[in-house]
Design an enzyme around this catalytic site. Structure first.
Site, PDB file in Angstrom:
ATOM      1  N   HIS A  60       0.853  -1.192   0.000  1.00  0.00           N
ATOM      2  CA  HIS A  60       0.000   0.000   0.000  1.00  0.00           C
ATOM      3  C   HIS A  60       0.890   1.243   0.000  1.00  0.00           C
ATOM      4  O   HIS A  60       1.816   1.360   0.800  1.00  0.00           O
ATOM      5  CB  HIS A  60      -0.915   0.005   1.222  1.00  0.00           C
ATOM      6  CG  HIS A  60      -2.034  -0.974   1.121  1.00  0.00           C
ATOM      7  ND1 HIS A  60      -2.569  -1.628   2.209  1.00  0.00           N
ATOM      8  CD2 HIS A  60      -2.740  -1.407   0.045  1.00  0.00           C
ATOM      9  CE1 HIS A  60      -3.554  -2.421   1.812  1.00  0.00           C
ATOM     10  NE2 HIS A  60      -3.663  -2.303   0.507  1.00  0.00           N
ATOM     11  N   GLU A  63       1.795   3.417   3.047  1.00  0.00           N
ATOM     12  CA  GLU A  63       2.446   2.666   4.125  1.00  0.00           C
ATOM     13  C   GLU A  63       3.941   2.499   3.835  1.00  0.00           C
ATOM     14  O   GLU A  63       4.565   1.520   4.221  1.00  0.00           O
ATOM     15  CB  GLU A  63       1.730   1.323   4.303  1.00  0.00           C
ATOM     16  CG  GLU A  63       0.257   1.504   4.680  1.00  0.00           C
ATOM     17  CD  GLU A  63      -0.557   0.221   4.698  1.00  0.00           C
ATOM     18  OE1 GLU A  63       0.041  -0.863   4.621  1.00  0.00           O
ATOM     19  OE2 GLU A  63      -1.791   0.312   4.804  1.00  0.00           O
ATOM     20  N   HIS A 206       2.557  -4.099   6.815  1.00  0.00           N
ATOM     21  CA  HIS A 206       1.623  -3.003   6.569  1.00  0.00           C
ATOM     22  C   HIS A 206       1.663  -2.082   7.792  1.00  0.00           C
ATOM     23  O   HIS A 206       2.355  -2.328   8.762  1.00  0.00           O
ATOM     24  CB  HIS A 206       0.205  -3.543   6.355  1.00  0.00           C
ATOM     25  CG  HIS A 206       0.027  -4.267   5.059  1.00  0.00           C
ATOM     26  ND1 HIS A 206      -0.619  -3.711   3.970  1.00  0.00           N
ATOM     27  CD2 HIS A 206       0.408  -5.511   4.663  1.00  0.00           C
ATOM     28  CE1 HIS A 206      -0.626  -4.573   2.972  1.00  0.00           C
ATOM     29  NE2 HIS A 206      -0.003  -5.684   3.370  1.00  0.00           N
ATOM     30  N   GLU A 265       0.602  -5.424  11.022  1.00  0.00           N
ATOM     31  CA  GLU A 265       0.205  -4.016  10.998  1.00  0.00           C
ATOM     32  C   GLU A 265       1.089  -3.270  12.000  1.00  0.00           C
ATOM     33  O   GLU A 265       0.794  -3.202  13.190  1.00  0.00           O
ATOM     34  CB  GLU A 265      -1.277  -3.867  11.344  1.00  0.00           C
ATOM     35  CG  GLU A 265      -2.229  -4.542  10.353  1.00  0.00           C
ATOM     36  CD  GLU A 265      -2.375  -3.774   9.049  1.00  0.00           C
ATOM     37  OE1 GLU A 265      -1.811  -2.660   8.935  1.00  0.00           O
ATOM     38  OE2 GLU A 265      -3.053  -4.300   8.131  1.00  0.00           O
TER      39      GLU A 265
END
Length: 295
Positions: A60, A63, A206, A265
C-alpha cells in the site's frame, strides 16, 4: 542510517540496495518485474538455509514507512552476519544457516511516489489520478498503485467476494480490487516469485494497528496460531483471527500453499505514519522479524 527525517522514497531504497549489496557480498539482488510505470521491482536474498522465508513491504502506497523498516532489518542482519554477532539473542550466522530470507522491500513504487507527492501535474495520468482521488491534489492518503488498483485486493483468493464487500467499481485511492485477479504487474511479480520459490513462511508488512493476522478461512496450518503467539509475544503485537477479508497476498499464500502467512500491521496512528516514529516502531518490529526467521 538516519531514518527520522524525510519520506523514504523508491530512489532512496534502490540506492541503499546498491550500497548494501556492494558492502556485503553474501547479499544478492534480483529483478522480479516492473511497476506499471516501468520501475524495477527487486528482491533481496540473504542466507543459505533450507527454509525459505519471505518478507515484503509497501504493498500500500501510503504505508511506505514499511520499506524503511524492512531495509533497516536487512542492514542489521547483514552487519550481524558479517561480524558473527547476534540479534535479539540469536546468532545470525546460525539463523542464516537454517533459513534463506527473500525480501521485496517496495512492492508498489509508483504508488509510493504518488503518495509522497513526487508525480508532477504535467504527468499524462495526473488529471485521471486527481479524479480517482476525489478531486484532491493531496495524494498522501493514496493506497493503490498508479492505476488505482489496491494491490492487496489483487490475489485469487475469493476475489469476487472481496469485490462485493468493497463495492468499489473503478479506480480509486483504495479498495478497488481491479478488473480481475492479478491484473497488475506488481501483484503478478509477487505471485510469480512466490510460485517459483514456494516459501515456507511469508510476512507482509503493513501499517498500522500493532496487530498481526495469521488465519484465512481455515486454510492455515494447525500450528499457525501458535506461531502467531510467538510473534506477538516478542513484539507486543496482538495476534488477531481475522474474518471478512479476502484477496490479500497473505490470504492467497495460505490458501494456495497451506503454509503459515502473516500480515503485520506495524505502528500506531494515521497513515502515512511519520518518520519520527521509525525508531519506536522498529524497536518492536525487529524481534518479530528475527522470530519469523526461526519459525
Amino acid at each position: 542510517m538516519d531514518m527520522t527525517s524525510d519520506a523514504y522514497s523508491y530512489s532512496r531504497m534502490m540506492q541503499r540496495c546498491g550500497e548494501l549489496t556492494a558492502a556485503y557480498p553474501f547479499l544478492s539482488i534480483y529483478p522480479i518485474g516492473q511497476s506499471v510505470l516501468g520501475q524495477p521491482l527487486v528482491a533481496l536474498r540473504l542466507g543459505y538455509g533450507p527454509r525459505r522465508i519471505h518478507m515484503n513491504a509497501s504493498c500500500h502506497a501510503n504505508e511506505w514507512i514499511t520499506s524503511a523498516l524492512l531495509m533497516r532489518f536487512l542492514e542489521d542482519v547483514c552487519e550481524a552476519y558479517a561480524y558473527g554477532e547476534s540479534l535479539c539473542g540469536y546468532p545470525v550466522p546460525v539463523l542464516l544457516a537454517s533459513a534463506t530470507l527473500w525480501a521485496v522491500p517496495m512492492v508498489n513504487p509508483d504508488g509510493v511516489e504518488l503518495a509522497q507527492g513526487k508525480l508532477s501535474a504535467e504527468h499524462p495520468l495526473y488529471d485521471r489520478l486527481k479524479d480517482w482521488n476525489g478531486g484532491s491534489e493531496d495524494f498522501s492518503g493514496w493506497k493503490a498503485n498508479i492505476r488505482g488498483v489496491d494491490l492487496n485486493d489483487q490475489f485469487p483468493a475469493f476475489w469476487l467476494e472481496e469485490c462485493k464487500r468493497r463495492g468499489v467499481k473503478g479506480p480509486a485511492r483504495s479498495d478497488f480490487p481491479g478488473p480481475c485477479p492479478l491484473s497488475e504487474p506488481e501483484a503478478i511479480a509477487l505471485a510469480q516469485l512466490t510460485e517459483r520459490l514456494r516459501f515456507d513462511t511469508v510476512v507482509a508488512l503493513h501499517t498500522q494497528g500493532r496487530e498481526l493476522y495469521w488465519n484465512y478461512r481455515d486454510f492455515e496450518p494447525p500450528h499457525a496460531e501458535e506461531l502467531a503467539q510467538r510473534l506477538g509475544s516478542v513484539s507486543g503485537y496482538k495476534p488477531v483471527k481475522l474474518s471478512g477479508s479476502d484477496a490479500g497476498y497473505k490470504d492467497w499464500f495460505i490458501q494456495r500453499f497451506g503454509k503459515p502467512g502473516f500480515t503485520v500491521e506495524a505502528g500506531w496512528g494515521t497513515n502515512p505514519l511519520p518518520m519520527h516514529q521509525f525508531d519506536s516502531i522498529y524497536k518492536e518490529l525487529q524481534p518479530l522479524l528475527v522470530e519469523a526467521l526461526r519459525l
